[in-house]
Design a protein around this motif. Structure first.
Motif, short mmCIF file in Angstrom:
data_model
loop_
_atom_site.label_atom_id
_atom_site.label_comp_id
_atom_site.label_asym_id
_atom_site.label_seq_id
_atom_site.Cartn_x
_atom_site.Cartn_y
_atom_site.Cartn_z
N ILE A 169 -17.26 133.60 49.85
CA ILE A 169 -15.85 133.94 50.10
C ILE A 169 -15.85 135.15 51.03
N CYS A 170 -15.31 134.94 52.22
CA CYS A 170 -15.29 136.00 53.22
C CYS A 170 -13.91 136.66 53.17
N ALA A 171 -13.85 137.86 52.61
CA ALA A 171 -12.56 138.57 52.44
C ALA A 171 -12.48 139.74 53.43
N ILE A 172 -13.00 139.52 54.61
CA ILE A 172 -13.02 140.55 55.68
C ILE A 172 -11.73 140.44 56.49
N PRO A 173 -11.08 141.57 56.82
CA PRO A 173 -9.80 141.50 57.55
C PRO A 173 -9.93 140.94 58.97
N LEU A 174 -8.82 140.44 59.47
CA LEU A 174 -8.77 139.78 60.78
C LEU A 174 -9.32 140.67 61.90
N ASN A 175 -8.89 141.95 61.92
CA ASN A 175 -9.22 142.80 63.07
C ASN A 175 -10.70 143.16 63.16
N VAL A 176 -11.49 142.86 62.11
CA VAL A 176 -12.92 143.19 62.17
C VAL A 176 -13.81 141.97 61.98
N LEU A 177 -13.19 140.80 61.92
CA LEU A 177 -13.96 139.57 61.69
C LEU A 177 -14.96 139.32 62.81
N ASN A 178 -14.58 139.65 64.04
CA ASN A 178 -15.48 139.41 65.17
C ASN A 178 -16.64 140.40 65.22
N ASP A 179 -16.64 141.39 64.33
CA ASP A 179 -17.75 142.35 64.31
C ASP A 179 -18.94 141.82 63.51
N VAL A 180 -18.73 140.69 62.84
CA VAL A 180 -19.82 140.06 62.07
C VAL A 180 -20.30 138.85 62.89
N ALA A 181 -21.63 138.67 62.96
CA ALA A 181 -22.18 137.53 63.72
C ALA A 181 -22.25 136.32 62.79
N PHE A 182 -21.51 135.29 63.09
CA PHE A 182 -21.54 134.06 62.29
C PHE A 182 -22.43 133.03 62.98
N ASP A 183 -23.22 132.33 62.18
CA ASP A 183 -24.07 131.26 62.70
C ASP A 183 -23.90 130.05 61.78
N PRO A 184 -23.28 128.96 62.20
CA PRO A 184 -22.69 128.74 63.51
C PRO A 184 -21.52 129.69 63.78
N PRO A 185 -21.16 129.85 65.08
CA PRO A 185 -20.07 130.77 65.41
C PRO A 185 -18.77 130.37 64.73
#
Ligand code: FAD
Length: 486
Positions: free
Chosen positions: A302-318
Motif C-alpha cells: 500500500i503506497c500512501a505517499i502524497p501526490l507531490n512527492v510520488l515522482n521522487d520514488v523510482a518505480f519499476d515498472p514505471p
C-alpha cells in the motif's frame, strides 16, 4: 521526544529546527529480520498509512510500515511545547465527517474536542485589513459578509451550487462539474465582477485562498464547489467543518491511537527514518529499497505517499502514464501556516483578513497557552508566498498585518520545503481532477495507491486519509481472502 520536523522561535532561544511531539516513535524500528517476507508493506505513516496498517494487521496480515520521518501523522501532527499542542498541519475535525468521527468514537475521544474560537472579550471583532486601511466589524457582520460573498461566488445554478455537486462523495464528475473543473476561481470572479461589493470581493478571494493555498488562477472552481457542497452549501457549514473543532491534546494524541492499536495486534513491524527510494513490483510480489540501501519484501504493497512527492520514488515498472502525469502536475497548495504566542490577551477573540498585500491572509485567536498568553494562528499560501524561517522579521511583520501584537514565540512547519510533502493539503489546479482522478485511484499490479489527495469525499482532509486507508486495507484483505486465517 523531539522531531526533526518543524521550527520554533523565541527571543531567548532564537530559531530552532525540530519541535517536540508525542508522535515521535521510539525505538524508531522493531524490525527483527531483514529476510521476512511480509504480507503487505505500507509506505507512509500519515493517517492513510496508519489506518491501512492498523486495519490490515488487525485482519491478521503480517504488516511492515515504512516511514521517512521520525514520527507518525505525516501532514497532521502537533507540537508539545511546554505542554501546549500547536498544530503543525491538519487540525480541525467535525462529526459530519463520517470517517474521522468513526475513529474518534472508536478511541473514545468525543470529549477531547475544544472550540478554537472564543468570542468573549477584548478586541472581539473581525478586522478586515487591505491597503486602504483596516475596517472593523462584529462577528455577526463578518458571518453575513462572508455568507453573501460566497453565495454569489458559488451560485452558478440559482441553487448555491447544489445541482453541480449534488453528491459530494461521488467520484464521477458530470459534464457540468467538468466544465467548472476547467474553470479557475479567477475565471468565476471575472463572471461576477459587477455583482460583488469591494468588501465581498476581499472576503471571497481571501477565503478561497485560505482553502486552496494557491492563487486564484491556479484554484479549480469545481474543487471549491466540492468543499462548499461537503460543508452543507453554507458559510456556517464551512466554519463548522473546516476551522472550529480541534483536539485539546493535539492531532498527535489522536494519531498515536492508530499506531498503538496496530502494534498491539502483534502483526505490525515498523521502521521510521526510512525514506523509500525504489519500489519494484510484479507477479511475484514487491521489493522495496530504502535510501540507506535496506531491502524489504512483501506480497502486496500500500503506497500512501502524497501526490507531490510520488515522482521522487523510482518505480519499476514505471508509474502508469496517467498517474505519472498527475504527479508531474501535482497539486497547488503551498499553504504557509504559522502560530504566534503573543502577550496581548485582548486579541483572543479577533478574526481577521489581511489581503491582498500581506503574506499572511487569514488569522484568528486559536487558544490560550499555559503561560496565559494568546495563541494566534495565521495562513498564507502561494499568493505572496514566503518561507517563515528565512526571514523572521518578515514573518512577524505579516502578523502585524492583522493588528499590532507583541510576539513571544513562533511555531511552524514549512510544508513547501518539506521533501516528503512538497506542499500542504491537496488542492487541484483547473483540469487535474477531470483528467486524472481515476488515474490517481487505480491500482498497479500488487500496489494499491491510497492517499487523502485522491479520496472521493473529504479529499485534502484527515477524513479523506482515513477513507483511503480503509479502502486500501479492504482491497488488500480481499486479495488474501482465500487464506484460512482471514
Ligand atoms: P500524509 O499525511 O502526507 O502521509 C504520507 C506519509 O508518507 C508522510 O508521513 C510522509 O513522510 C511519508 N512519505 C513520503 N514520501 C516517503 C518516502 N519516499 N518513503 C517513506 N515515506 C514517505 N485536514 C483536516 O482534516 N483538517 C485540517 O484542519 C487540516 N489542515 C491542514 C493544514 C495544513 C498546514 C496541512 C499541511 C494539512 C491540513 N489538512 C487538514 C490536511 C491533512 O493534514 C491531510 O490531508 C492528511 O493528513 C493527509 O494524510 P495522508 O496520510 O493521506 O498523507
Amino acid at each position: 521526544m523531539t522531531s526533526k520536523d518543524g521550527y520554533s522561535w523565541t527571543k531567548a532561544q532564537g530559531l530552532r529546527a525540530g519541535v517536540p511531539s508525542i508522535g515521535v516513535i521510539e525505538p524508531p524500528s522493531n524490525v527483527k529480520s531483514a529476510d521476512t517476507v511480509y504480507d503487505v508493506i505500507v509506505v507512509g505513516a500519515g493517517y492513510c498509512g496508519l489506518t491501512a496498517a492498523r486495519d490490515a494487521s488487525l485482519a491478521g496480515l503480517k504488516v511492515l510500515l515504512l516511514e521517512a520521518r521520525d514520527r507518525i501523522g505525516g501532514r497532521s501532527w502537533s507540537s508539545n511545547i511546554e505542554g501546549y499542542p500547536y498544530e503543525m498541519g491538519g487540525t480541525w475535525v467535525f462529526w459530519g465527517q463520517a470517517n474521522v468521527w468513526r475513529e474518534i468514537a472508536r478511541y473514545g475521544m468525543q470529549d477531547e474536542l475544544e472550540i478554537s474560537y472564543d468570542f468573549s472579550r477584548g478586541i472581539n471583532k473581525y478586522l478586515l485589513s487591505s491597503p486602504q486601511g483596516t475596517q472593523t466589524f462584529t462577528h455577526e457582520e463578518e458571518d453575513a459578509l462572508m455568507q453573501s460573498s460566497l453565495a454569489k461566488l458559488v451560485n452558478v445554478d440559482g441553487c448555491l451550487g447544489k445541482t453541480v455537486v449534488p453528491f459530494p462523495h461521488s467520484g464521477v464528475l458530470t459534464p457540468e462539474a467538468r466544465k467548472y473543473d476547467h474553470m479557475s476561481v479567477a475565471d468565476r470572479l471575472a463572471e461576477i465582477k459587477n455583482d460583488l461589493t469591494p468588501n465581498e470581493r476581499l472576503c471571497a478571494e481571501s477565503f478561497v485562498l485560505l482553502c486552496s493555498g494557491g492563487t486564484l488562477e491556479t484554484t479549480s472552481f469545481y474543487e471549491f464547489l466540492h468543499w462548499w457542497a461537503l460543508s452543507g452549501y453554507s458559510y456556517e457549514g464551512c466554519i463548522d467543518y473546516l476551522v472550529k473543532y480541534k483536539f485539546r491534546g493535539g492531532q498527535s494524541s489522536f494519531a498515536i491511537n492508530f499506531f498503538k492499536e496496530a502494534l498491539a495486534s502483534g502483526n505490525l513491524t515498523y521502521a521510521f527514518n526510512s525514506p523509500v527510494a525504489t519500489i519494484q513490483h510484479g507477479g511475484n510480489g514487491v521489493q522495496i529499497t530504502t535510501r540507506a540501501g535496506q531491502t524489504y519484501k512483501s506480497t502486496k504493497m500500500i503506497c500512501a505517499i502524497p501526490l507531490n512527492v510520488l515522482n521522487d520514488v523510482a518505480f519499476d515498472p514505471p508509474l502508469a502514464p496517467g498517474r505519472k502525469a498527475a504527479a508531474t502536475t501535482g497539486h497547488v497548495n503551498q499553504c504557509v501556516k504559522v502560530h504566534a504566542e503573543i502577550s496581548d490577551r485582548d486579541l483572543r477573540s479577533f478574526t481577521g483578513i489581511s489581503y491582498p498585500h500581506n503574506g499572511l491572509i487569514y488569522g484568528f485567536g486559536d487558544g490560550e497557552t499555559p503561560a496565559g498568553n494568546t495563541h494566534v494562528v495565521a495562513f498564507g499560501g502561494q499568493h505572496n508566498h514566503f518561507h517563515p524561517e528565512e526571514n523572521l522579521e518578515h514573518t512577524k511583520a505579516a502578523f502585524q498585518g492583522f493588528a499590532p501584537m507583541n510576539i513571544e514565540r513562533l511555531v511552524f512547519h514549512n510544508w513547501s520545503k518539506d521533501e516528503f510533502a512538497k506542499g500542504a493539503w491537496f488542492f487541484p489546479a483547473p483540469g487535474l481532477l477531470s483528467t486524472h482522478l481515476k488515474d490517481m485511484r487505480a491500482r498497479e499490479s500488487n500496489v494499491v495507491f491510497a492517499c487523502s489527495d485522491w479520496a472521493l469525499g473529504w479529499r485534502s482532509f484527515i477524513d479523506g486519509a482515513i477513507e483511503e486507508g480503509t479502502r486500501a486495507a479492504i482491497t488488500v484483505r480481499a486479495d488474501f481472502a482465500g487464506r484460512a486465517k482471514l
